[in-house]
Design a protein around this motif. Structure first.
Motif, PDB file in Angstrom:
ATOM      1  N   TYR A   1     -60.408 -29.620 -31.372  1.00 29.89           N
ATOM      2  CA  TYR A   1     -59.601 -30.138 -30.320  1.00 29.89           C
ATOM      3  C   TYR A   1     -60.079 -30.539 -29.194  1.00 29.89           C
ATOM      4  O   TYR A   1     -60.552 -29.303 -28.547  1.00 29.89           O
ATOM      5  CB  TYR A   1     -57.644 -29.457 -30.465  1.00 29.89           C
ATOM      6  CG  TYR A   1     -57.493 -29.309 -31.806  1.00 29.89           C
ATOM      7  CD1 TYR A   1     -56.738 -29.914 -32.225  1.00 29.89           C
ATOM      8  CD2 TYR A   1     -57.691 -27.885 -32.068  1.00 29.89           C
ATOM      9  CE1 TYR A   1     -55.656 -29.771 -33.301  1.00 29.89           C
ATOM     10  CE2 TYR A   1     -56.970 -28.186 -33.532  1.00 29.89           C
ATOM     11  CZ  TYR A   1     -55.993 -29.012 -33.748  1.00 29.89           C
ATOM     12  OH  TYR A   1     -55.130 -29.024 -35.771  1.00 29.89           O
ATOM     13  N   GLU A   2     -59.360 -31.044 -27.948  1.00 29.20           N
ATOM     14  CA  GLU A   2     -59.883 -31.525 -27.090  1.00 29.20           C
ATOM     15  C   GLU A   2     -58.883 -31.982 -26.004  1.00 29.20           C
ATOM     16  O   GLU A   2     -57.557 -32.701 -26.617  1.00 29.20           O
ATOM     17  CB  GLU A   2     -60.887 -32.552 -26.746  1.00 29.20           C
ATOM     18  CG  GLU A   2     -62.066 -32.733 -27.049  1.00 29.20           C
ATOM     19  CD  GLU A   2     -63.065 -33.771 -26.491  1.00 29.20           C
ATOM     20  OE1 GLU A   2     -62.478 -35.116 -26.458  1.00 29.20           O
ATOM     21  OE2 GLU A   2     -64.467 -33.778 -27.119  1.00 29.20           O
ATOM     22  N   VAL A   3     -58.783 -30.950 -24.415  1.00 28.54           N
ATOM     23  CA  VAL A   3     -57.843 -31.323 -23.740  1.00 28.54           C
ATOM     24  C   VAL A   3     -58.479 -31.846 -22.337  1.00 28.54           C
ATOM     25  O   VAL A   3     -59.339 -30.801 -21.575  1.00 28.54           O
ATOM     26  CB  VAL A   3     -57.182 -29.616 -23.411  1.00 28.54           C
ATOM     27  CG1 VAL A   3     -56.137 -30.022 -22.219  1.00 28.54           C
ATOM     28  CG2 VAL A   3     -56.927 -29.464 -24.943  1.00 28.54           C
ATOM     29  N   VAL A   4     -58.528 -32.714 -22.229  1.00 29.41           N
ATOM     30  CA  VAL A   4     -58.820 -33.591 -21.221  1.00 29.41           C
ATOM     31  C   VAL A   4     -58.022 -33.299 -19.933  1.00 29.41           C
ATOM     32  O   VAL A   4     -57.499 -34.253 -19.833  1.00 29.41           O
ATOM     33  CB  VAL A   4     -59.438 -35.567 -21.231  1.00 29.41           C
ATOM     34  CG1 VAL A   4     -60.604 -35.200 -20.356  1.00 29.41           C
ATOM     35  CG2 VAL A   4     -60.446 -35.029 -22.951  1.00 29.41           C
ATOM     36  N   ALA A   5     -58.990 -33.455 -18.891  1.00 34.27           N
ATOM     37  CA  ALA A   5     -58.046 -33.777 -17.502  1.00 34.27           C
ATOM     38  C   ALA A   5     -58.651 -35.652 -17.367  1.00 34.27           C
ATOM     39  O   ALA A   5     -59.026 -36.173 -16.790  1.00 34.27           O
ATOM     40  CB  ALA A   5     -59.013 -33.689 -16.354  1.00 34.27           C
ATOM     41  N   SER A   6     -56.909 -35.966 -17.418  1.00 33.39           N
ATOM     42  CA  SER A   6     -57.372 -37.584 -17.473  1.00 33.39           C
ATOM     43  C   SER A   6     -56.917 -38.300 -16.238  1.00 33.39           C
ATOM     44  O   SER A   6     -57.738 -39.519 -16.128  1.00 33.39           O
ATOM     45  CB  SER A   6     -55.421 -38.210 -18.539  1.00 33.39           C
ATOM     46  OG  SER A   6     -54.567 -37.414 -17.952  1.00 33.39           O
ATOM     47  N   ARG A   7     -56.343 -37.514 -15.405  1.00 36.73           N
ATOM     48  CA  ARG A   7     -56.457 -38.849 -13.748  1.00 36.73           C
ATOM     49  C   ARG A   7     -57.168 -37.630 -12.749  1.00 36.73           C
ATOM     50  O   ARG A   7     -57.644 -36.518 -13.149  1.00 36.73           O
ATOM     51  CB  ARG A   7     -55.003 -38.511 -13.882  1.00 36.73           C
ATOM     52  CG  ARG A   7     -54.454 -39.931 -14.695  1.00 36.73           C
ATOM     53  CD  ARG A   7     -53.146 -40.072 -13.789  1.00 36.73           C
ATOM     54  NE  ARG A   7     -52.135 -40.521 -14.733  1.00 36.73           N
ATOM     55  CZ  ARG A   7     -50.829 -41.095 -14.314  1.00 36.73           C
ATOM     56  NH1 ARG A   7     -50.743 -40.794 -13.752  1.00 36.73           N
ATOM     57  NH2 ARG A   7     -50.566 -42.586 -15.486  1.00 36.73           N
TER      58      ARG A   7
ATOM     59  N   ASP B   1     -62.842 -32.664 -16.878  1.00 38.83           N
ATOM     60  CA  ASP B   1     -62.725 -32.555 -17.284  1.00 38.83           C
ATOM     61  C   ASP B   1     -62.629 -31.261 -18.661  1.00 38.83           C
ATOM     62  O   ASP B   1     -60.969 -32.140 -18.536  1.00 38.83           O
ATOM     63  CB  ASP B   1     -62.565 -31.398 -16.180  1.00 38.83           C
ATOM     64  CG  ASP B   1     -63.055 -30.882 -14.777  1.00 38.83           C
ATOM     65  OD1 ASP B   1     -64.450 -31.430 -14.830  1.00 38.83           O
ATOM     66  OD2 ASP B   1     -63.130 -29.858 -14.240  1.00 38.83           O
ATOM     67  N   ARG B   2     -62.818 -30.821 -19.228  1.00 39.78           N
ATOM     68  CA  ARG B   2     -62.627 -31.073 -20.995  1.00 39.78           C
ATOM     69  C   ARG B   2     -62.488 -29.900 -21.399  1.00 39.78           C
ATOM     70  O   ARG B   2     -63.963 -28.685 -20.906  1.00 39.78           O
ATOM     71  CB  ARG B   2     -63.020 -32.157 -21.126  1.00 39.78           C
ATOM     72  CG  ARG B   2     -63.740 -32.479 -22.199  1.00 39.78           C
ATOM     73  CD  ARG B   2     -65.016 -33.195 -22.683  1.00 39.78           C
ATOM     74  NE  ARG B   2     -66.117 -33.397 -23.289  1.00 39.78           N
ATOM     75  CZ  ARG B   2     -66.560 -33.796 -24.119  1.00 39.78           C
ATOM     76  NH1 ARG B   2     -66.279 -35.355 -24.338  1.00 39.78           N
ATOM     77  NH2 ARG B   2     -67.343 -33.761 -24.251  1.00 39.78           N
ATOM     78  N   VAL B   3     -62.192 -29.413 -22.032  1.00 35.08           N
ATOM     79  CA  VAL B   3     -62.340 -28.326 -22.889  1.00 35.08           C
ATOM     80  C   VAL B   3     -62.084 -28.377 -24.699  1.00 35.08           C
ATOM     81  O   VAL B   3     -61.012 -28.876 -24.822  1.00 35.08           O
ATOM     82  CB  VAL B   3     -61.119 -26.597 -22.566  1.00 35.08           C
ATOM     83  CG1 VAL B   3     -61.428 -25.019 -23.545  1.00 35.08           C
ATOM     84  CG2 VAL B   3     -61.260 -26.400 -21.110  1.00 35.08           C
TER      85      VAL B   3
ATOM     86  N   PRO C   1     -67.341 -28.625 -17.716  1.00 38.33           N
ATOM     87  CA  PRO C   1     -67.115 -29.507 -16.411  1.00 38.33           C
ATOM     88  C   PRO C   1     -68.084 -30.905 -16.179  1.00 38.33           C
ATOM     89  O   PRO C   1     -69.234 -31.087 -16.802  1.00 38.33           O
ATOM     90  CB  PRO C   1     -67.042 -28.965 -15.858  1.00 38.33           C
ATOM     91  CG  PRO C   1     -67.887 -27.458 -16.114  1.00 38.33           C
ATOM     92  CD  PRO C   1     -67.513 -27.383 -17.786  1.00 38.33           C
ATOM     93  N   ILE C   2     -67.449 -31.719 -15.503  1.00 40.89           N
ATOM     94  CA  ILE C   2     -68.457 -32.808 -14.998  1.00 40.89           C
ATOM     95  C   ILE C   2     -68.898 -32.065 -14.107  1.00 40.89           C
ATOM     96  O   ILE C   2     -68.703 -31.301 -12.998  1.00 40.89           O
ATOM     97  CB  ILE C   2     -67.269 -34.145 -14.931  1.00 40.89           C
ATOM     98  CG1 ILE C   2     -66.498 -34.067 -13.782  1.00 40.89           C
ATOM     99  CG2 ILE C   2     -66.737 -34.417 -15.864  1.00 40.89           C
ATOM    100  CD1 ILE C   2     -66.172 -35.229 -12.727  1.00 40.89           C
ATOM    101  N   PRO C   3     -70.212 -33.256 -13.448  1.00 39.25           N
ATOM    102  CA  PRO C   3     -71.385 -32.701 -12.649  1.00 39.25           C
ATOM    103  C   PRO C   3     -70.436 -32.716 -11.578  1.00 39.25           C
ATOM    104  O   PRO C   3     -70.478 -33.797 -11.286  1.00 39.25           O
ATOM    105  CB  PRO C   3     -72.624 -33.112 -13.118  1.00 39.25           C
ATOM    106  CG  PRO C   3     -72.267 -34.133 -14.405  1.00 39.25           C
ATOM    107  CD  PRO C   3     -70.752 -33.556 -14.450  1.00 39.25           C
TER     108      PRO C   3
ATOM    109  N   VAL D   1     -58.232 -28.640 -15.922  1.00 40.04           N
ATOM    110  CA  VAL D   1     -57.669 -27.968 -16.961  1.00 40.04           C
ATOM    111  C   VAL D   1     -58.360 -26.053 -17.043  1.00 40.04           C
ATOM    112  O   VAL D   1     -59.341 -26.158 -16.250  1.00 40.04           O
ATOM    113  CB  VAL D   1     -59.231 -28.487 -18.044  1.00 40.04           C
ATOM    114  CG1 VAL D   1     -57.842 -27.644 -19.647  1.00 40.04           C
ATOM    115  CG2 VAL D   1     -58.910 -29.859 -18.245  1.00 40.04           C
ATOM    116  N   GLU D   2     -56.800 -25.317 -17.304  1.00 41.18           N
ATOM    117  CA  GLU D   2     -56.953 -23.902 -17.123  1.00 41.18           C
ATOM    118  C   GLU D   2     -56.783 -23.610 -18.607  1.00 41.18           C
ATOM    119  O   GLU D   2     -56.079 -24.222 -18.752  1.00 41.18           O
ATOM    120  CB  GLU D   2     -55.988 -23.718 -16.124  1.00 41.18           C
ATOM    121  CG  GLU D   2     -55.856 -24.311 -14.990  1.00 41.18           C
ATOM    122  CD  GLU D   2     -54.912 -23.868 -14.179  1.00 41.18           C
ATOM    123  OE1 GLU D   2     -54.295 -22.919 -14.393  1.00 41.18           O
ATOM    124  OE2 GLU D   2     -55.020 -23.496 -12.682  1.00 41.18           O
TER     125      GLU D   2
END
Length: 91
Positions: free
Chosen positions: A19-25, A4-6, A68-70, A30-31
């Motif tokens: 800028y990107e914030v990614v859920a890395s693990r 997931d990323r924003v 969001p990822i599928p 991401v909220e």
């Protein structure tokens, strides 16, 4: 969920910056929150612990795009109701 990323597009005077914030693990999400003129994007663990945070002035944010990822849920796939399908009786 991992992946997931924003994306945040910010006005930087004469140009824009992205800028990107990614859920890395796995297990992280991401909220986003908008409070008192500040846009806050955080990567959060399952327990709710904030791993990292990006903050921007709300007046400078041009776009906030959540990607969001599928999800692959067995319940969402067509034809999968948890029971076998029966043939229609001939009339």
């Amino acid at each position: 969920m991992k992946g997931d990323r924003v994306e945040i597009v910010v006005d930087a005077g004469d140009t824009t910056r992205t800028y990107e914030v990614v859920a890395s693990r796995a297990g992280r999400r991401v909220e986003t929150a908008v409070r008192r003129g500040v846009v806050e994007v955080s990567e959060v663990t399952r327990n709710g612990t904030v791993v990292r945070t990006a903050r921007f002035m709300a007046t400078r944010v041009l776009a906030l795009v959540e990607q969001p990822i599928p999800r692959e849920d067995g319940s969402e796939k067509s034809g999968q109701t948890g029971r076998p399908l029966r043939e229609d009786p001939e009339t």
